[in-house]
Design a protein around this motif. Structure first.
Motif, PDB file in Angstrom:
ATOM      1  N   PHE A  65       0.895  -1.170   0.139  1.00 44.21           N
ATOM      2  CA  PHE A  65      -0.027   0.104  -0.007  1.00 44.21           C
ATOM      3  C   PHE A  65       0.900   1.346   0.093  1.00 44.21           C
ATOM      4  CE2 PHE A  65      -2.007   3.507   2.255  1.00 44.21           C
ATOM      5  CZ  PHE A  65      -3.017   3.806   1.671  1.00 44.21           C
ATOM      6  N   HIS A  66       1.960   1.271   0.819  1.00 48.51           N
ATOM      7  CA  HIS A  66       2.701   2.440   0.813  1.00 48.51           C
ATOM      8  C   HIS A  66       3.590   2.748  -0.310  1.00 48.51           C
ATOM      9  CE1 HIS A  66       2.433   3.736   5.277  1.00 48.51           C
ATOM     10  NE2 HIS A  66       1.589   2.650   5.360  1.00 48.51           N
ATOM     11  N   ASP A  67       3.778   1.470  -0.703  1.00 49.98           N
ATOM     12  CA  ASP A  67       4.739   1.868  -2.046  1.00 49.98           C
ATOM     13  C   ASP A  67       3.578   2.369  -3.393  1.00 49.98           C
ATOM     14  OD1 ASP A  67       6.633   1.733  -3.937  1.00 49.98           O
ATOM     15  OD2 ASP A  67       5.974  -0.143  -4.729  1.00 49.98           O
ATOM     16  N   CYS A  68       2.589   1.698  -3.468  1.00 51.37           N
ATOM     17  CA  CYS A  68       1.773   1.839  -4.649  1.00 51.37           C
ATOM     18  C   CYS A  68       0.785   3.264  -4.540  1.00 51.37           C
ATOM     19  CB  CYS A  68       0.827   0.825  -4.690  1.00 51.37           C
ATOM     20  SG  CYS A  68       1.154  -0.735  -5.519  1.00 51.37           S
ATOM     21  N   PHE A  69       0.854   3.703  -3.393  1.00 55.64           N
ATOM     22  CA  PHE A  69       0.077   5.011  -3.390  1.00 55.64           C
ATOM     23  C   PHE A  69       0.939   6.194  -3.521  1.00 55.64           C
ATOM     24  CE2 PHE A  69      -4.112   5.592  -1.641  1.00 55.64           C
ATOM     25  CZ  PHE A  69      -4.419   7.000  -1.320  1.00 55.64           C
ATOM     26  N   VAL A  70       2.318   6.090  -4.001  1.00 58.44           N
ATOM     27  CA  VAL A  70       3.024   7.253  -4.193  1.00 58.44           C
ATOM     28  C   VAL A  70       4.057   6.795  -5.574  1.00 58.44           C
ATOM     29  CG1 VAL A  70       5.080   8.635  -3.456  1.00 58.44           C
ATOM     30  CG2 VAL A  70       3.519   7.878  -1.688  1.00 58.44           C
ATOM     31  N   ARG A  71       3.649   7.433  -6.412  1.00 54.94           N
ATOM     32  CA  ARG A  71       4.222   7.285  -7.726  1.00 54.94           C
ATOM     33  C   ARG A  71       3.822   5.748  -8.574  1.00 54.94           C
ATOM     34  NH1 ARG A  71       7.993   9.949 -10.353  1.00 54.94           N
ATOM     35  NH2 ARG A  71       8.496  11.938  -9.223  1.00 54.94           N
ATOM     36  N   GLY A  72       2.678   5.260  -7.704  1.00 51.99           N
ATOM     37  CA  GLY A  72       2.370   3.912  -8.236  1.00 51.99           C
ATOM     38  C   GLY A  72       3.403   2.954  -7.752  1.00 51.99           C
ATOM     39  N   CYS A  73       3.029   1.826  -8.253  1.00 48.78           N
ATOM     40  CA  CYS A  73       3.620   0.531  -7.784  1.00 48.78           C
ATOM     41  C   CYS A  73       5.157   0.201  -8.555  1.00 48.78           C
ATOM     42  CB  CYS A  73       2.995  -0.799  -7.916  1.00 48.78           C
ATOM     43  SG  CYS A  73       1.353  -0.508  -7.225  1.00 48.78           S
ATOM     44  N   ASP A  74       6.165   1.174  -7.976  1.00 47.97           N
ATOM     45  CA  ASP A  74       7.481   1.106  -8.663  1.00 47.97           C
ATOM     46  C   ASP A  74       8.541   0.865  -7.692  1.00 47.97           C
ATOM     47  OD1 ASP A  74       7.447   3.384  -7.104  1.00 47.97           O
ATOM     48  OD2 ASP A  74       8.406   4.677  -8.708  1.00 47.97           O
ATOM     49  N   GLY A  75       8.134   0.428  -6.365  1.00 47.51           N
ATOM     50  CA  GLY A  75       9.339  -0.014  -5.504  1.00 47.51           C
ATOM     51  C   GLY A  75      10.205   1.222  -5.088  1.00 47.51           C
ATOM     52  N   SER A  76       9.620   2.535  -5.076  1.00 47.70           N
ATOM     53  CA  SER A  76      10.281   3.802  -4.966  1.00 47.70           C
ATOM     54  C   SER A  76      10.319   3.957  -3.235  1.00 47.70           C
ATOM     55  CB  SER A  76       9.711   4.915  -5.397  1.00 47.70           C
ATOM     56  OG  SER A  76       8.090   5.265  -5.384  1.00 47.70           O
ATOM     57  N   VAL A  77       9.306   3.089  -2.635  1.00 48.27           N
ATOM     58  CA  VAL A  77       9.457   3.348  -1.047  1.00 48.27           C
ATOM     59  C   VAL A  77      10.644   2.672  -0.487  1.00 48.27           C
ATOM     60  CG1 VAL A  77       8.173   1.266  -0.774  1.00 48.27           C
ATOM     61  CG2 VAL A  77       7.827   3.187   1.037  1.00 48.27           C
ATOM     62  N   LEU A  78      11.482   1.821  -1.293  1.00 47.85           N
ATOM     63  CA  LEU A  78      12.405   1.126  -0.883  1.00 47.85           C
ATOM     64  C   LEU A  78      13.930   1.961  -0.911  1.00 47.85           C
ATOM     65  CD1 LEU A  78      11.863  -2.268  -2.515  1.00 47.85           C
ATOM     66  CD2 LEU A  78      11.019  -1.698  -0.207  1.00 47.85           C
ATOM     67  N   ILE A  79      13.686   2.879  -1.685  1.00 47.69           N
ATOM     68  CA  ILE A  79      14.904   3.462  -2.005  1.00 47.69           C
ATOM     69  C   ILE A  79      15.666   4.484  -0.819  1.00 47.69           C
ATOM     70  CG2 ILE A  79      15.908   5.457  -3.316  1.00 47.69           C
ATOM     71  CD1 ILE A  79      14.445   4.428  -5.529  1.00 47.69           C
ATOM     72  N   ASP A  80      16.750   4.444  -0.428  1.00 47.71           N
ATOM     73  CA  ASP A  80      17.472   4.997   0.667  1.00 47.71           C
ATOM     74  C   ASP A  80      17.619   6.566   0.164  1.00 47.71           C
ATOM     75  OD1 ASP A  80      17.580   2.904   2.346  1.00 47.71           O
ATOM     76  OD2 ASP A  80      19.578   2.433   2.018  1.00 47.71           O
ATOM     77  N   SER A  81      17.617   7.386   1.211  1.00 55.02           N
ATOM     78  CA  SER A  81      18.006   8.886   0.991  1.00 55.02           C
ATOM     79  C   SER A  81      19.577   8.912   0.619  1.00 55.02           C
ATOM     80  CB  SER A  81      17.818   9.678   2.239  1.00 55.02           C
ATOM     81  OG  SER A  81      16.541   9.498   2.507  1.00 55.02           O
ATOM     82  N   ALA A  82      19.781   9.769  -0.351  1.00 57.16           N
ATOM     83  CA  ALA A  82      21.225   9.984  -0.695  1.00 57.16           C
ATOM     84  C   ALA A  82      21.403  11.232  -1.306  1.00 57.16           C
ATOM     85  CB  ALA A  82      21.502   8.754  -1.635  1.00 57.16           C
ATOM     86  N   GLY A  83      22.764  11.797  -1.190  1.00 57.55           N
ATOM     87  CA  GLY A  83      22.865  13.028  -1.901  1.00 57.55           C
ATOM     88  C   GLY A  83      22.182  14.229  -1.705  1.00 57.55           C
ATOM     89  N   GLY A  84      21.790  14.207  -0.599  1.00 59.83           N
ATOM     90  CA  GLY A  84      20.899  15.363  -0.055  1.00 59.83           C
ATOM     91  C   GLY A  84      19.374  15.044  -0.528  1.00 59.83           C
ATOM     92  N   ASN A  85      18.867  14.170  -1.006  1.00 64.48           N
ATOM     93  CA  ASN A  85      17.626  13.899  -1.336  1.00 64.48           C
ATOM     94  C   ASN A  85      17.072  12.935  -0.122  1.00 64.48           C
ATOM     95  OD1 ASN A  85      15.221  13.487  -3.240  1.00 64.48           O
ATOM     96  ND2 ASN A  85      15.684  11.363  -2.833  1.00 64.48           N
ATOM     97  N   VAL A  86      16.089  13.422   0.408  1.00 60.65           N
ATOM     98  CA  VAL A  86      15.276  12.615   1.268  1.00 60.65           C
ATOM     99  C   VAL A  86      14.241  11.804   0.632  1.00 60.65           C
ATOM    100  CG1 VAL A  86      13.842  13.053   3.679  1.00 60.65           C
ATOM    101  CG2 VAL A  86      15.679  14.720   2.764  1.00 60.65           C
ATOM    102  N   ALA A  87      14.238  10.497   0.931  1.00 55.22           N
ATOM    103  CA  ALA A  87      13.702   9.670   0.207  1.00 55.22           C
ATOM    104  C   ALA A  87      12.027   9.465   0.774  1.00 55.22           C
ATOM    105  CB  ALA A  87      14.379   8.211  -0.195  1.00 55.22           C
ATOM    106  N   GLU A  88      11.281   8.628   0.259  1.00 52.45           N
ATOM    107  CA  GLU A  88       9.899   8.293   0.820  1.00 52.45           C
ATOM    108  C   GLU A  88       9.941   7.768   2.125  1.00 52.45           C
ATOM    109  OE1 GLU A  88       7.475   6.153  -2.047  1.00 52.45           O
ATOM    110  OE2 GLU A  88       8.101   7.065  -3.726  1.00 52.45           O
ATOM    111  N   LYS A  89      10.747   6.788   2.337  1.00 48.49           N
ATOM    112  CA  LYS A  89      10.833   6.001   3.684  1.00 48.49           C
ATOM    113  C   LYS A  89      11.106   6.750   4.969  1.00 48.49           C
ATOM    114  CE  LYS A  89      14.036   3.312   2.692  1.00 48.49           C
ATOM    115  NZ  LYS A  89      15.179   1.990   2.673  1.00 48.49           N
ATOM    116  N   GLU A  90      11.816   8.161   4.592  1.00 45.85           N
ATOM    117  CA  GLU A  90      11.767   9.081   5.760  1.00 45.85           C
ATOM    118  C   GLU A  90      10.645  10.036   6.024  1.00 45.85           C
ATOM    119  OE1 GLU A  90      14.441   8.727   7.211  1.00 45.85           O
ATOM    120  OE2 GLU A  90      15.457   7.191   5.852  1.00 45.85           O
ATOM    121  N   ALA A  91       9.603  10.049   5.159  1.00 45.33           N
ATOM    122  CA  ALA A  91       8.314  10.763   5.390  1.00 45.33           C
ATOM    123  C   ALA A  91       7.692  10.356   6.681  1.00 45.33           C
ATOM    124  CB  ALA A  91       7.728  10.628   4.256  1.00 45.33           C
TER     125      ALA A  91
END
Length: 333
Positions: A65-91
């Motif tokens: 649910f948490h993956d698909c609700f943001v940008r669709g079901c693309d696995g983006s919720v798994l990505i770590d923050s890096a290079g100044g970008n705060v990733a989804e999992k940190e919300a």
């Protein structure tokens, strides 16, 4: 009511909501040639981890649910923050996600068997499917062929909160192509697992800034929850590590069985979360809940349908996105 159910079933014929008209559709057994054992590997890893800790099961369903609700079901919720970008999992809504390491374990096993073939997005969908089967005999085939997204931003995470109104929750679901049947059904997963006290504190002590508890909450339920969640136990510093309470205090088989007992709690006025209890305030949702409360088979069948729909939201396919080699970072990093 019949038309809504029919509409929901018809939507299943379209296995994916595609990002573009030219993208190929998802398909059953997508990895039959490229990685024949892929689905078996996913299932075996989930079974192994669930044998050690049954809380894996609700965690994996929630992750989809948490993956698909943001940008669709693309696995983006798994990505770590890096290079100044705060990733989804940190919300904030994602800080209490658990068992991401299960996806890491699955990915590692698949990379050994079939390097660079199976996407992290498909792993999330397959793991959730297997979790539903293990938790409640909810079985369904899941079309695969998703590709992984390369963007993950905490600023884009706008999940409906546990205290949102039913109308607002339905609006949020409608925005990703899900309807009242799907909303009512997928909330049924709240029969499993635990929730943090922070999600119920307003109902217990300061409902809608009135300075008093939610007067619609069952008095016995409120007393029980207040015993586990005393005032001032939740602060910004410990919100992801505060006390937890069962999501469904009336679950007859414990907190890790996916069944229809959630709906009996809702109809009895004993739902823990406000959004869950809101189901009883909407005529259509209450009717669906009443059917599920006495029809476990109906619930299982519709839960399967709604999970397939959820897993098909705005997927990337074909040459879109990428297949990450490590689910925690895009390949270019």
């Amino acid at each position: 009511m019949a038309s809504l159910w029919h509409y929901s079933i018809l939507l299943l014929a379209v296995f994916a909501v595609q990002a573009s008209a030219s993208a190929p559709p998802l398909q059953l057994h997508f990895y039959a040639q490229s990685c024949p054992g892929a689905e078996t590997i996913v299932r075996q890893v989930v079974q192994h981890r669930a044998a050690q800790d049954r809380s894996v099961l609700p965690a994996l369903i929630r992750l989809q649910f948490h993956d698909c609700f943001v940008r669709g079901c693309d696995g983006s919720v798994l990505i770590d923050s890096a290079g100044g970008n705060v990733a989804e999992k940190e919300a904030d809504p994602n800080l209490t996600l658990r068992m991401l390491d299960v996806i890491d374990d699955v990915k590692a096993a698949l990379e050994t068997a079939c390097p660079g073939v199976v996407s992290c997005a498909d792993i999330i969908g397959l793991a959730a499917r297997d979790a539903a089967a293990m938790a409640g005999r909810v079985r369904y085939q899941l079309p695969t062929g998703r590709r992984d997204g390369t963007v993950s931003s905490a600023a884009e995470v706008h999940l409906p909160s546990p205290s949102v109104s039913f109308a607002d929750a339905l609006s949020a679901f409608s925005n990703i192509g899900l309807d009242v049947v799907d909303l009512t059904t997928l909330l049924g997963s709240h029969t499993m697992g635990f929730c943090h006290c922070m999600f119920v504190m307003d109902r217990l002590y300061d409902f809608k800034k009135t300075g008093t508890p939610d007067q619609t909450m069952d008095a016995g339920l409120r007393a029980s929850l207040q015993g586990s969640c005393p005032p001032h136990t939740v602060t910004p510093q410990n919100e992801s590590g505060d006390a937890i309470v069962p999501m469904n205090l009336l679950a007859p088989h414990g907190p890790f069985r996916l069944d229809n007992s959630f709906y009996r709690s809702v109809l009895a006025g004993k739902a823990v979360l406000q959004i869950d209890q809101e189901l009883a305030s909407d005529g259509m949702a209450r009717l669906i809940a009443a059917k599920f409360a006495v029809g476990p088979r109906k619930f299982r069948k519709q839960f399967a349908r709604s999970m397939v729909k959820l897993a098909s939201v705005h997927v990337l396919t074909g040459e879109q996105g990428e297949v990450r080699l490590n689910c925690r970072k895009v390949n270019s990093r």
